[in-house]
Design a protein around this motif. Structure first.
Motif, mmCIF file in Angstrom:
data_model
loop_
_atom_site.group_PDB
_atom_site.id
_atom_site.type_symbol
_atom_site.label_atom_id
_atom_site.label_comp_id
_atom_site.label_asym_id
_atom_site.label_seq_id
_atom_site.Cartn_x
_atom_site.Cartn_y
_atom_site.Cartn_z
ATOM 1 N N UNK A 249 0.900 -1.964 -0.027
ATOM 2 C CA UNK A 249 -0.108 0.008 -0.125
ATOM 3 C C UNK A 249 0.507 1.570 0.195
ATOM 4 N N UNK A 250 1.805 1.251 1.018
ATOM 5 C CA UNK A 250 2.434 2.678 0.917
ATOM 6 C C UNK A 250 3.502 2.196 -0.535
ATOM 7 N N UNK A 251 4.107 1.114 -1.375
ATOM 8 C CA UNK A 251 4.623 1.719 -1.946
ATOM 9 C C UNK A 251 3.893 1.984 -3.346
ATOM 10 N N UNK A 252 2.274 2.012 -3.667
ATOM 11 C CA UNK A 252 1.458 2.391 -4.449
ATOM 12 C C UNK A 252 1.674 3.790 -4.132
ATOM 13 N N UNK A 253 1.241 4.095 -3.058
ATOM 14 C CA UNK A 253 1.115 5.719 -2.563
ATOM 15 C C UNK A 253 2.386 6.027 -3.186
ATOM 16 N N UNK A 254 3.302 6.475 -2.599
ATOM 17 C CA UNK A 254 4.675 6.432 -3.694
ATOM 18 C C UNK A 254 4.807 7.025 -4.561
ATOM 19 N N UNK A 255 4.714 5.964 -5.967
ATOM 20 C CA UNK A 255 4.087 5.958 -6.882
ATOM 21 C C UNK A 255 2.456 6.864 -7.409
ATOM 22 N N UNK A 256 2.056 7.085 -6.896
ATOM 23 C CA UNK A 256 0.928 7.281 -7.346
ATOM 24 C C UNK A 256 0.293 8.664 -8.116
ATOM 25 N N UNK A 257 0.866 9.685 -8.444
ATOM 26 C CA UNK A 257 1.355 10.584 -8.873
ATOM 27 C C UNK A 257 2.096 10.428 -9.888
ATOM 28 N N UNK A 258 2.597 9.460 -10.845
ATOM 29 C CA UNK A 258 2.913 8.385 -11.545
ATOM 30 C C UNK A 258 1.776 8.189 -12.121
ATOM 31 N N UNK A 259 1.298 7.005 -11.253
ATOM 32 C CA UNK A 259 0.021 5.887 -11.661
ATOM 33 C C UNK A 259 -0.894 7.160 -12.675
ATOM 34 N N UNK A 260 -1.474 8.046 -12.201
ATOM 35 C CA UNK A 260 -2.251 8.575 -12.132
ATOM 36 C C UNK A 260 -1.839 9.240 -13.239
ATOM 37 N N UNK A 261 -0.558 10.244 -13.557
ATOM 38 C CA UNK A 261 -0.418 10.469 -14.972
ATOM 39 C C UNK A 261 -0.782 9.437 -16.132
ATOM 40 N N UNK A 262 -0.059 8.643 -15.739
ATOM 41 C CA UNK A 262 -0.240 7.110 -17.086
ATOM 42 C C UNK A 262 -1.753 7.417 -17.007
ATOM 43 N N UNK A 263 -2.379 6.941 -16.489
ATOM 44 C CA UNK A 263 -4.260 6.160 -16.877
ATOM 45 C C UNK A 263 -4.247 8.111 -17.262
ATOM 46 N N UNK A 264 -3.915 9.387 -16.559
ATOM 47 C CA UNK A 264 -4.337 10.352 -17.228
ATOM 48 C C UNK A 264 -4.211 10.609 -19.131
ATOM 49 N N UNK A 265 -3.182 10.180 -19.670
ATOM 50 C CA UNK A 265 -1.970 10.429 -20.663
ATOM 51 C C UNK A 265 -2.706 8.804 -21.761
ATOM 52 N N UNK A 266 -3.863 8.245 -21.170
ATOM 53 C CA UNK A 266 -4.781 6.499 -21.766
ATOM 54 C C UNK A 266 -4.904 6.914 -22.234
ATOM 55 N N UNK A 267 -6.930 8.024 -20.664
ATOM 56 C CA UNK A 267 -7.701 7.940 -21.396
ATOM 57 C C UNK A 267 -8.111 8.962 -21.848
ATOM 58 N N UNK A 268 -6.996 10.379 -22.094
ATOM 59 C CA UNK A 268 -7.045 11.320 -22.284
ATOM 60 C C UNK A 268 -6.106 11.668 -23.688
ATOM 61 N N UNK A 269 -6.577 12.223 -24.699
ATOM 62 C CA UNK A 269 -5.987 12.851 -25.957
ATOM 63 C C UNK A 269 -5.325 14.070 -25.645
ATOM 64 N N UNK A 270 -4.520 14.476 -26.335
ATOM 65 C CA UNK A 270 -4.340 15.929 -26.096
ATOM 66 C C UNK A 270 -4.606 17.233 -26.222
ATOM 67 N N UNK A 271 -6.228 16.576 -26.591
ATOM 68 C CA UNK A 271 -6.782 18.134 -26.760
ATOM 69 C C UNK A 271 -8.005 17.616 -25.721
ATOM 70 N N UNK A 272 -7.367 16.683 -24.254
ATOM 71 C CA UNK A 272 -8.251 16.573 -22.895
ATOM 72 C C UNK A 272 -9.407 15.475 -23.203
ATOM 73 N N UNK A 273 -9.888 15.420 -24.906
ATOM 74 C CA UNK A 273 -10.975 14.377 -24.493
ATOM 75 C C UNK A 273 -10.829 12.821 -24.231
ATOM 76 N N UNK A 274 -11.886 12.748 -23.586
ATOM 77 C CA UNK A 274 -11.772 11.045 -23.408
ATOM 78 C C UNK A 274 -11.139 10.192 -24.339
#
Length: 269
Positions: free
Chosen positions: A127-152
């Protein structure tokens, strides 16, 4: 970027498998518990291989004063996690009843205690390991689900939903078939035993160290509901209780550092 997506999917599957291991009555009971435990061991080696470059680079710079504190903390956290996970696997081998019954230590109550304690410690460290990398996880998910224009990206979302549905269906099917097989096996055992012997066993309860209804490895806990979905939700909720406060504490520290740099720009660098 594709490598990062592979890491995310692989780590998610590892996380689901790990939390299912926290309840040894899930799916096919001890058979799944022991086999999946060995699979997790192999998955850890693959995980290290996927992050091999970071491991080597950080190891070389671990005593460098310029190395960020977060990176150093993450490095030592990973070492603790590796030790605790190795302890879980090794102790599990010594109390094995399915995969390595010949290596099992009789009356190994102490080893069962170590196994349970190291499993709990590993759960917290993950759990602590995931927490330390949470920002990286969110960035990867954001890039995966959003286009460069910000659309889903609906296609990406649909693929993830479909994959989760297939995974959930597979787990449910395996759980149902495992329960059916276990029920048939118990009926055969009951028929093989005489009514008197079965009655005695009911009053006596399970032998010492066996998998009873509320105990495993000699203590309560690591139990509760054996429904795989409830188990996953339960332990993911525990991780959330670790991730959320850790993430916000980290964000607060970063904000304080930014404010300090604005107030005292001469200290930068």
């Amino acid at each position: 970027m594709k490598k990062n997506y592979t890491k995310i999917v692989f780590d998610l599957l590892m996380a689901i498998t790990f939390v299912l291991l926290m309840n040894p009555r899930v799916l096919n009971g001890l058979s799944f518990h022991e086999i999946a435990g060995l699979v997790i061991g192999a998955a850890i080696l693959i995980h290290i291989g996927l992050n091999y470059r970071w491991v080597v680079t950080t190891t070389k710079k671990i005593f460098d004063s310029n190395l960020p504190k977060k990176t150093r903390f993450s490095f030592f956290l990973n070492i603790l996690l590796l030790i605790s996970m190795a302890t879980v696997i090794i102790s599990g081998i010594f109390i094995s009843r399915v995969v390595f019954p010949g290596l099992a230590i009789q009356e190994g109550h102490a080893i069962r205690g170590i196994h349970s304690l190291s499993a709990d410690m590993t759960l917290a460290l993950v759990g602590l390991h995931i927490a330390v990398h949470w920002q990286w996880i969110m960035n990867i998910c954001r890039k995966a689900f959003q286009s460069k224009e910000g659309k889903l990206r609906r296609g990406a979302i649909a693929s993830v939903v479909l994959a989760l549905a297939v995974l959930a269906g597979g787990i449910q099917w395996f759980s149902s078939s495992a329960s059916t097989n276990a029920g048939d096996f118990n009926k055969k055992q009951m028929l093989q035993k005489g009514d008197g012997q079965f009655a005695n066993n009911v009053h006596q309860g399970p032998p010492d160290g066996d998998l009873g209804e509320g105990k495993f490895h000699g203590r309560d806990g690591h139990g509760g509901k054996s429904n795989p979905f409830l188990v996953v939700l339960n332990y993911f909720a525990i991780w959330a209780a670790i991730i959320i406060p850790t993430y916000y504490v980290e964000q607060r520290i970063l904000r304080n550092k930014r404010k300090s740099r604005l107030v005292h720009p001469q200290n930068v660098g």
